[in-house]
Design a protein around this motif. Structure first.
Motif, PDB file in Angstrom:
ATOM      1  N   ASP A 152       0.542  -1.014   0.299  1.00 35.16           N
ATOM      2  CA  ASP A 152      -0.028  -0.188   0.080  1.00 35.16           C
ATOM      3  C   ASP A 152       0.823   1.146  -0.404  1.00 35.16           C
ATOM      4  O   ASP A 152       1.419   1.611   0.407  1.00 35.16           O
ATOM      5  N   THR A 153       0.403   2.289  -0.493  1.00 38.05           N
ATOM      6  CA  THR A 153       0.611   3.686  -0.703  1.00 38.05           C
ATOM      7  C   THR A 153      -0.192   4.622   0.613  1.00 38.05           C
ATOM      8  O   THR A 153      -1.453   4.488   0.746  1.00 38.05           O
ATOM      9  N   ILE A 154       0.879   4.840   1.431  1.00 38.43           N
ATOM     10  CA  ILE A 154      -0.234   5.441   2.828  1.00 38.43           C
ATOM     11  C   ILE A 154       0.423   6.687   3.038  1.00 38.43           C
ATOM     12  O   ILE A 154       1.724   7.230   2.673  1.00 38.43           O
ATOM     13  N   TYR A 155      -0.181   7.704   3.503  1.00 44.96           N
ATOM     14  CA  TYR A 155      -0.121   8.934   3.847  1.00 44.96           C
ATOM     15  C   TYR A 155       0.591   9.396   5.516  1.00 44.96           C
ATOM     16  O   TYR A 155      -0.723   9.067   6.142  1.00 44.96           O
ATOM     17  N   ASN A 156       1.825   9.167   5.859  1.00 46.43           N
ATOM     18  CA  ASN A 156       2.330   9.579   7.039  1.00 46.43           C
ATOM     19  C   ASN A 156       2.051  11.115   6.941  1.00 46.43           C
ATOM     20  O   ASN A 156       3.079  11.729   6.828  1.00 46.43           O
TER      21      ASN A 156
ATOM     22  N   GLY B 160       5.059  11.837   4.801  1.00 52.50           N
ATOM     23  CA  GLY B 160       4.576  12.347   3.680  1.00 52.50           C
ATOM     24  C   GLY B 160       4.282  10.888   3.366  1.00 52.50           C
ATOM     25  O   GLY B 160       3.695   9.659   3.644  1.00 52.50           O
ATOM     26  N   ARG B 161       4.339  10.806   1.640  1.00 51.62           N
ATOM     27  CA  ARG B 161       3.530   9.057   1.116  1.00 51.62           C
ATOM     28  C   ARG B 161       4.620   7.820   1.572  1.00 51.62           C
ATOM     29  O   ARG B 161       6.466   8.666   0.643  1.00 51.62           O
ATOM     30  N   ARG B 162       4.062   7.106   2.018  1.00 49.39           N
ATOM     31  CA  ARG B 162       4.933   5.974   2.465  1.00 49.39           C
ATOM     32  C   ARG B 162       4.625   4.707   1.020  1.00 49.39           C
ATOM     33  O   ARG B 162       3.333   4.712   1.365  1.00 49.39           O
TER      34      ARG B 162
END
Length: 109
Positions: A69-73, A77-79
């Motif tokens: 998954d690409t998550i927003y931290n 930022g995007r992780r």
């Protein structure tokens, strides 16, 4: 970074435990997460995706393949995170917990 570990109650899908590595990956502290559901923490779209994956796992009664998954931290930022999910059974049968293990995938090349 070590593997992030998250545990949720299988009935309510409330977060029960989150280790330091998962806190860093998600960008929220365990104090912010424990006792809450995805709908209380994330955008409606992200919460729906999390709940859908939890329900798929509970319906299959087996470990799902890792999901990237690409998550927003909020801090980093995007992780991109690779999560492996599994059920932990209750003594009287049926699932008691959903457990997730997450790590940043290794980049090739």
């Amino acid at each position: 970074m070590r593997e992030g570990i998250i545990a949720k109650d299988a009935r309510s899908l409330r977060y029960l435990f989150i280790n330091k590595a998962a806190e860093q990956q998600i960008g929220m502290s365990r104090n912010d997460l424990v006792g809450k559901t995805a709908r209380e923490l994330f955008s409606p779209e992200m919460a729906e995706l999390i709940e859908k994956r939890d329900q798929q796992l509970l319906a299959q009664s087996q470990q799902l393949e890792p999901i990237v998954d690409t998550i927003y931290n909020p801090v980093r930022g995007r992780r991109v995170i690779s999560w492996r999910r599994l059920q932990i059974g209750a003594p009287q049968g049926g699932p008691a917990h959903v457990r997730e293990y997450g790590r940043r995938p290794l980049r090739s090349g």
